[in-house]
Design an enzyme around this catalytic site. Structure first.
Site, PDB file in Angstrom:
ATOM      1  CD1 TRP A 102      34.277 -34.211  37.451  1.00 25.21           C
ATOM      2  CD2 TRP A 102      35.041 -36.340  37.703  1.00 25.21           C
ATOM      3  NE1 TRP A 102      33.398 -35.093  37.958  1.00 25.21           N
ATOM      4  CE2 TRP A 102      34.333 -36.194  38.211  1.00 25.21           C
ATOM      5  CE3 TRP A 102      35.996 -37.343  37.421  1.00 25.21           C
ATOM      6  CZ2 TRP A 102      33.618 -37.239  38.993  1.00 25.21           C
ATOM      7  CZ3 TRP A 102      35.514 -38.626  38.265  1.00 25.21           C
ATOM      8  CH2 TRP A 102      34.243 -38.639  39.011  1.00 25.21           C
ATOM      9  CG  ASP A 172      35.819 -35.902  31.322  1.00 24.64           C
ATOM     10  OD1 ASP A 172      34.571 -36.364  30.730  1.00 24.64           O
ATOM     11  OD2 ASP A 172      36.216 -36.342  32.455  1.00 24.64           O
ATOM     12  CE  LYS A 196      28.252 -37.183  35.811  1.00 24.39           C
ATOM     13  NZ  LYS A 196      29.723 -37.838  35.757  1.00 24.39           N
TER      14      LYS A 196
HETATM   15  C1  PLP Z   1      30.666 -38.192  36.299  1.00 31.11           C
HETATM   16  C2  PLP Z   1      31.888 -37.721  35.598  1.00 31.11           C
HETATM   17  C3  PLP Z   1      32.989 -38.478  35.403  1.00 31.11           C
HETATM   18  C4  PLP Z   1      32.876 -39.807  36.204  1.00 31.11           C
HETATM   19  O1  PLP Z   1      32.234 -40.688  35.013  1.00 31.11           O
HETATM   20  P1  PLP Z   1      32.182 -42.308  35.474  1.00 31.11           P
HETATM   21  O2  PLP Z   1      31.207 -42.621  34.410  1.00 31.11           O
HETATM   22  O3  PLP Z   1      31.609 -42.263  36.692  1.00 31.11           O
HETATM   23  O4  PLP Z   1      33.577 -42.895  35.296  1.00 31.11           O
HETATM   24  C5  PLP Z   1      34.063 -38.021  34.792  1.00 31.11           C
HETATM   25  N1  PLP Z   1      34.263 -36.782  34.234  1.00 31.11           N
HETATM   26  C6  PLP Z   1      33.524 -35.767  34.348  1.00 31.11           C
HETATM   27  C7  PLP Z   1      33.474 -34.474  34.001  1.00 31.11           C
HETATM   28  C8  PLP Z   1      32.122 -36.096  35.200  1.00 31.11           C
HETATM   29  O5  PLP Z   1      31.299 -35.521  35.164  1.00 31.11           O
END
Ligand code: PLP
Length: 361
Positions: A102, A172, A196
Site C-alpha cells: 500500500w 494511510d 475495514k
Molecule cells: C484496503 C486498503 C487500501 C485500498 O483501499 P480502497 O478503499 O480500496 O481504495 C489502501 N491502503 C490500505 C492500507 C488498505 O488496507
C-alpha cells in the site's frame, strides 16, 4: 440465521448489532415512511446523521478541534492521487517510507504527480518489518512524509510513530483506523478507507490539520479540492448516505462497548492469541515477522507447503471460517481481525489451528 466467522481483509465483517439495527430500520427509518437511503442528503434527517457521525468520530477517536474530518469518495486509493495533486506543488517534495504494497501504490501515484524521495524501502527483506527510527533520514525540505501504518497484505504494522523533525506525517490508516490512540500532533493528514474498521466500502474518512489543509491547491477540479470539502462539510455533492449511516451505527456500537480503551484491550488479546498459536506450534505455523513489526489487525503466516495451506483454507471453510487465504500476491494465510471480530471468533480459529496441527503435523 447462521453467521460464519469472517476473517476477510476487506470489505470485512461488521458487528452483528450494527447489521441488525440497519436491517431493522432499512425500510422505514424512524417512522418517516421511507428508508434513509431514499432521502435527500439536503434534508434535515440525513443532515442530522451526517453531523452526528462526524461528532461521534471526533469524540471516540479524540480528534483535536484543529483537525477537519471529511468523508470523501474513491476510497483510500483516491487519496493516493488527491493528496499529491493538492500538496505537491511545483518544486516541493514528499518523502515516502515503503513498507509494503500500500505504501508502494501511494508512492507510485505521487510520483506521477510530483517529486518524491524514498526514505526507506523494505524490499530487501521482502517487506517483513517496519524500519526503526535510526534507519530514517528525512529530506530537510520535505512537504510531508507518507507512511502506511498497517500493511494489510504483508501483515506488518508501525507500533511507534516516527519523529520527522517537524515534517507533517501523511498516513494511510485504512486497516488500523480507530484501533489505536493517535498522537495527533505528528500528523498533517490521516486517511482510511471505511471498509475495514468502520462501515461498508465507498468512502475514505480523512482527518486533516487546519494548517496543513491551508496549503492545499485550490486550482483543481471541484471534487479534488480539500478546501471545498471542508467548506461544505463533505456535502459538496451527494455523499454515499448508506455508508455514512452504517458508520454512525458502528461508532455508537464502539461507544456502547467502552470506546477506544476497550477496542485496544480486545485488540491485544485477540492478536496475542493467534500469534501464540503460531509461535507455540513448533514451526508448523510460521512467520518471519519480528515481534515489534507484527500487525494486530492482519496476521499472516505460512505453512510447510502450498498443499498444506490449501488444505487449511478448505477445511477451515467447512468449519465456518472464511477469508483466511493470504493475498494472491504473497500467498500463505491471513486472518484479519478488525474491531468487529469477537474474541469467540478468534478463540474458535485458534482451536481449529491446534486441531488441524494435531491431524496434519
Ligand atoms: C484496503 C486498503 C487500501 C485500498 O483501499 P480502497 O478503499 O480500496 O481504495 C489502501 N491502503 C490500505 C492500507 C488498505 O488496507
Amino acid at each position: 440465521m447462521s453467521r460464519i466467522y469472517n476473517f476477510s481483509s476487506g470489505p470485512s465483517m461488521l458487528p452483528l448489532p450494527v447489521l441488525q439495527e440497519v436491517a431493522e430500520k432499512l425500510v422505514d427509518f424512524d417512522q418517516t415512511g421511507m428508508s434513509l437511503i431514499e432521502m435527500s442528503h439536503r434534508e434535515k434527517i440525513y443532515d442530522g446523521i451526517h453531523t452526528e457521525t462526524i461528532a461521534l468520530m471526533r469524540k471516540i477517536y479524540e480528534v483535536p478541534d484543529d483537525f477537519h474530518i471529511l468523508f470523501l469518495q474513491g476510497g483510500a486509493t483516491m487519496q493516493f492521487g488527491m493528496i499529491p495533486l493538492a500538496f505537491l506543488h511545483k518544486g516541493s517534495l514528499a518523502d515516502f517510507i515503503i513498507t509494503g504494497t500500500w505504501a508502494q501504490k501511494a508512492h507510485a501515484d505521487a510520483s506521477v504527480v510530483g517529486k518524491t524521495a524514498v526514505v526507506w524501502d523494505g524490499k530487501s527483506d521482502n517487506y517483513a518489518r517496519i524500519p526503526s527510527q535510526r534507519e530514517l533520514q528525512f529530506s530537510p525540505n520535505a512537504t510531508y512524509v507518507h507512511l502506511c501504518t498497517n500493511e494489510t497484505i504483508q501483515g506488518i504494522q508501525w507500533q511507534y510513530f516516527p519523529e520527522t523533525n517537524g515534517i507533517p506525517i501523511v498516513a494511510d490508516m485504512s486497516s488500523d483506523v480507530l484501533s489505536r490512540r493517535i498522537p495527533w500532533k505528528k500528523f498533517g493528514l490521516i486517511f482510511a478507507g471505511t471498509q475495514k474498521n468502520l462501515a461498508p466500502s465507498g468512502l475514505a474518512v480523512v482527518f486533516v490539520h487546519r494548517d496543513f489543509a491551508a496549503r492545499a491547491r485550490t486550482d483543481l477540479p471541484a471534487y479534488l479540492r480539500y478546501d471545498l470539502h471542508i467548506k461544505e462539510n463533505s456535502l459538496y455533492n451527494t455523499p454515499p448516505t448508506f455508508v455514512v449511516w452504517v458508520m454512525n451505527v458502528t461508532l455508537k456500537w464502539i461507544q456502547s462497548i467502552g470506546g477506544l480503551d476497550e477496542i485496544e484491550r480486545l485488540r491485544d488479546i485477540k492478536a496475542e492469541m493467534i500469534y501464540a498459536a503460531i509461535d507455540e506450534s513448533g514451526g508448523f505455523y510460521k512467520t518471519n515477522i519480528p515481534k515489534e513489526s507484527r500487525s494486530k489487525m492482519n496476521i499472516v503466516w505460512r505453512m510447510g507447503s502450498d498443499e498444506l495451506e490449501k488444505k487449511f483454507v478448505e477445511e477451515a471453510k467447512k468449519e465456518g471460517f472464511d477469508g483466511l487465504k493470504g493475498h494472491r500476491s504473497v500467498g500463505g494465510l491471513r486472518a484479519s481481525i478488525y474491531n468487529a471480530m469477537p474474541i469467540e471468533g478468534v478463540k474458535a480459529l485458534v482451536d481449529f489451528m491446534r486441531h488441524f496441527q494435531h491431524r496434519y503435523g
